[in-house]
Design a protein around this motif. Structure first.
Motif, PDB file in Angstrom:
ATOM      1  N   ILE A   1      66.472 -11.029 -45.493  1.00 38.25           N
ATOM      2  CA  ILE A   1      66.461 -11.155 -44.039  1.00 38.25           C
ATOM      3  C   ILE A   1      67.864 -11.110 -43.454  1.00 38.25           C
ATOM      4  N   SER A   2      68.881 -11.340 -44.280  1.00 35.92           N
ATOM      5  CA  SER A   2      70.257 -11.270 -43.805  1.00 35.92           C
ATOM      6  C   SER A   2      71.176 -11.093 -45.006  1.00 35.92           C
ATOM      7  N   SER A   3      72.283 -10.359 -44.803  1.00 36.72           N
ATOM      8  CA  SER A   3      73.222 -10.122 -45.910  1.00 36.72           C
ATOM      9  C   SER A   3      74.660 -10.230 -45.413  1.00 36.72           C
ATOM     10  N   PRO A   4      75.075 -11.423 -45.001  1.00 36.92           N
ATOM     11  CA  PRO A   4      76.433 -11.593 -44.477  1.00 36.92           C
ATOM     12  C   PRO A   4      77.480 -11.584 -45.589  1.00 36.92           C
ATOM     13  N   VAL A   5      78.733 -11.409 -45.180  1.00 32.34           N
ATOM     14  CA  VAL A   5      79.868 -11.525 -46.094  1.00 32.34           C
ATOM     15  C   VAL A   5      80.450 -12.929 -45.940  1.00 32.34           C
ATOM     16  N   ILE A   6      80.751 -13.573 -47.047  1.00 33.94           N
ATOM     17  CA  ILE A   6      81.324 -14.922 -47.014  1.00 33.94           C
ATOM     18  C   ILE A   6      82.786 -14.813 -46.586  1.00 33.94           C
ATOM     19  N   ARG A   7      83.094 -15.227 -45.377  1.00 36.91           N
ATOM     20  CA  ARG A   7      84.456 -15.117 -44.847  1.00 36.91           C
ATOM     21  C   ARG A   7      85.335 -16.278 -45.270  1.00 36.91           C
ATOM     22  N   GLU A   8      84.710 -17.443 -45.457  1.00 33.11           N
ATOM     23  CA  GLU A   8      85.440 -18.647 -45.834  1.00 33.11           C
ATOM     24  C   GLU A   8      84.446 -19.641 -46.415  1.00 33.11           C
ATOM     25  N   PRO A   9      84.928 -20.651 -47.121  1.00 29.74           N
ATOM     26  CA  PRO A   9      84.002 -21.661 -47.637  1.00 29.74           C
ATOM     27  C   PRO A   9      83.224 -22.320 -46.499  1.00 29.74           C
ATOM     28  N   ILE A  10      81.927 -22.463 -46.682  1.00 31.71           N
ATOM     29  CA  ILE A  10      81.072 -23.103 -45.678  1.00 31.71           C
ATOM     30  C   ILE A  10      80.789 -24.509 -46.178  1.00 31.71           C
ATOM     31  N   THR A  11      81.501 -25.467 -45.618  1.00 30.88           N
ATOM     32  CA  THR A  11      81.451 -26.831 -46.142  1.00 30.88           C
ATOM     33  C   THR A  11      80.622 -27.786 -45.297  1.00 30.88           C
TER      34      THR A  11
ATOM     35  N   THR B   1      80.113 -20.787 -51.842  1.00 35.06           N
ATOM     36  CA  THR B   1      80.884 -19.986 -50.890  1.00 35.06           C
ATOM     37  C   THR B   1      82.382 -20.047 -51.183  1.00 35.06           C
ATOM     38  N   ALA B   2      82.872 -21.190 -51.669  1.00 37.65           N
ATOM     39  CA  ALA B   2      84.298 -21.295 -52.007  1.00 37.65           C
ATOM     40  C   ALA B   2      84.653 -20.382 -53.174  1.00 37.65           C
ATOM     41  N   GLU B   3      83.715 -20.211 -54.108  1.00 35.69           N
ATOM     42  CA  GLU B   3      83.967 -19.387 -55.288  1.00 35.69           C
ATOM     43  C   GLU B   3      83.783 -17.897 -55.016  1.00 35.69           C
ATOM     44  N   ASN B   4      83.223 -17.542 -53.851  1.00 38.74           N
ATOM     45  CA  ASN B   4      82.872 -16.136 -53.617  1.00 38.74           C
ATOM     46  C   ASN B   4      83.305 -15.640 -52.239  1.00 38.74           C
ATOM     47  N   VAL B   5      84.451 -16.106 -51.761  1.00 35.01           N
ATOM     48  CA  VAL B   5      84.970 -15.637 -50.478  1.00 35.01           C
ATOM     49  C   VAL B   5      85.207 -14.128 -50.551  1.00 35.01           C
ATOM     50  N   GLY B   6      84.745 -13.428 -49.513  1.00 36.27           N
ATOM     51  CA  GLY B   6      84.895 -11.980 -49.467  1.00 36.27           C
ATOM     52  C   GLY B   6      83.724 -11.214 -50.053  1.00 36.27           C
ATOM     53  N   MET B   7      82.782 -11.933 -50.653  1.00 38.39           N
ATOM     54  CA  MET B   7      81.635 -11.286 -51.284  1.00 38.39           C
ATOM     55  C   MET B   7      80.404 -11.368 -50.378  1.00 38.39           C
TER      56      MET B   7
ATOM     57  N   ALA C   1      71.121 -18.274 -56.539  1.00 35.09           N
ATOM     58  CA  ALA C   1      72.164 -19.276 -56.718  1.00 35.09           C
ATOM     59  C   ALA C   1      71.764 -20.611 -56.103  1.00 35.09           C
ATOM     60  N   LEU C   2      70.822 -20.561 -55.162  1.00 38.29           N
ATOM     61  CA  LEU C   2      70.383 -21.759 -54.445  1.00 38.29           C
ATOM     62  C   LEU C   2      69.041 -21.431 -53.821  1.00 38.29           C
ATOM     63  N   ASP C   3      68.139 -22.411 -53.777  1.00 37.37           N
ATOM     64  CA  ASP C   3      66.842 -22.142 -53.160  1.00 37.37           C
ATOM     65  C   ASP C   3      66.663 -22.980 -51.904  1.00 37.37           C
ATOM     66  N   GLY C   4      65.494 -22.840 -51.289  1.00 39.17           N
ATOM     67  CA  GLY C   4      65.276 -23.466 -49.990  1.00 39.17           C
ATOM     68  C   GLY C   4      64.844 -24.912 -50.028  1.00 39.17           C
TER      69      GLY C   4
END
Length: 236
Positions: free
Chosen positions: A181-191, A164-170, A126-129
């Protein structure tokens, strides 16, 4: 760039010319060489090359001494490789184990964890470095656990905020090449554009991850100047 690092001259016709001072250019070159040495050492370590000596030579060269290495083309390939950083949503419609033994959903693939070695079913990037402007190691404020943190530039901040806004909870995966290296859950939009990665890292691992995030490719454009293979002298 600090104002004292710029030389200001009159270019005529009402124009002002700004250019780096000699001291600022020299400092930038030193930083570039230091970052390149650190990345080279990490690349060699990741490739299983031991006993390597990487040292600056002059102001703009780096000497690499590799005892016992008889395959110089292998080393060239290591430095030519560009690490791909990607941010991928994790597909939750099927387990990764089911995807491995059956037919995964279209547009997905199975990746494995950097440390836990577990399989993850991830969607297309969805996004690269390319939009990462800074990355570095650090510690969490509460447990003092080593982490890698990074920050996006303006474009990356806007794109990451939308994702992140479109996928909260995912859950989503942060991957280097084909390793999660990491697999967090999106708790809220990261703005704000700033992200912390935790993964039970040692400080050395957090520094390594941050370095790869900061410079997927080597910090400067490097090219071989001289290459020698020295054979051991025969015993008399």
């Amino acid at each position: 760039m600090p104002t004292h690092a710029l030389a200001v001259t009159d270019a005529g016709d009402g124009l002002t010319r700004l250019a780096p001072t000699d001291a600022a250019s020299a400092a930038r070159l030193r930083d570039l060489v230091e970052d390149s040495i650190a990345m080279i050492e990490q690349r060699l370590k990741d490739a299983g090359v031991t006993l390597a000596s990487v040292q600056p030579e002059g102001t703009d060269r780096i000497r690499i001494f590799l005892p016992g290495m008889m395959e110089p083309e292998r080393i060239t390939a290591i430095f030519a490789r560009k690490v791909k950083v990607s941010f991928r949503l994790i597909d939750v419609t099927m387990s990764a184990e089911q995807a491995q033994s059956g037919t995964p959903p279209a547009g997905t693939e199975v990746m494995f964890g950097f440390k836990d070695k577990l399989p993850y079913l991830v969607k297309a990037s969805a996004l690269d470095g390319d939009d990462i402007s800074y990355a570095g190691p650090g510690f969490t404020s509460d447990t003092k656990e080593p982490i890698a943190s990074f920050r996006f530039n303006g474009r990356g901040t806007r794109r990451f905020a939308h994702i992140t806004a479109e996928n909260v909870g995912m859950p989503f995966a942060i991957a280097l090449d084909d390793k999660v290296i990491s697999s967090p859950v999106i708790r809220e939009p990261i703005t704000g554009g700033s992200v912390q990665i935790s993964g039970n890292f040692t400080l050395e691992e957090a520094n390594s991850v941050a370095m790869l995030l900061r410079a997927g490719s080597l910090p400067g454009r490097l090219g071989p100047v001289e290459q020698q293979v020295i054979q051991p002298a025969a015993k008399p």
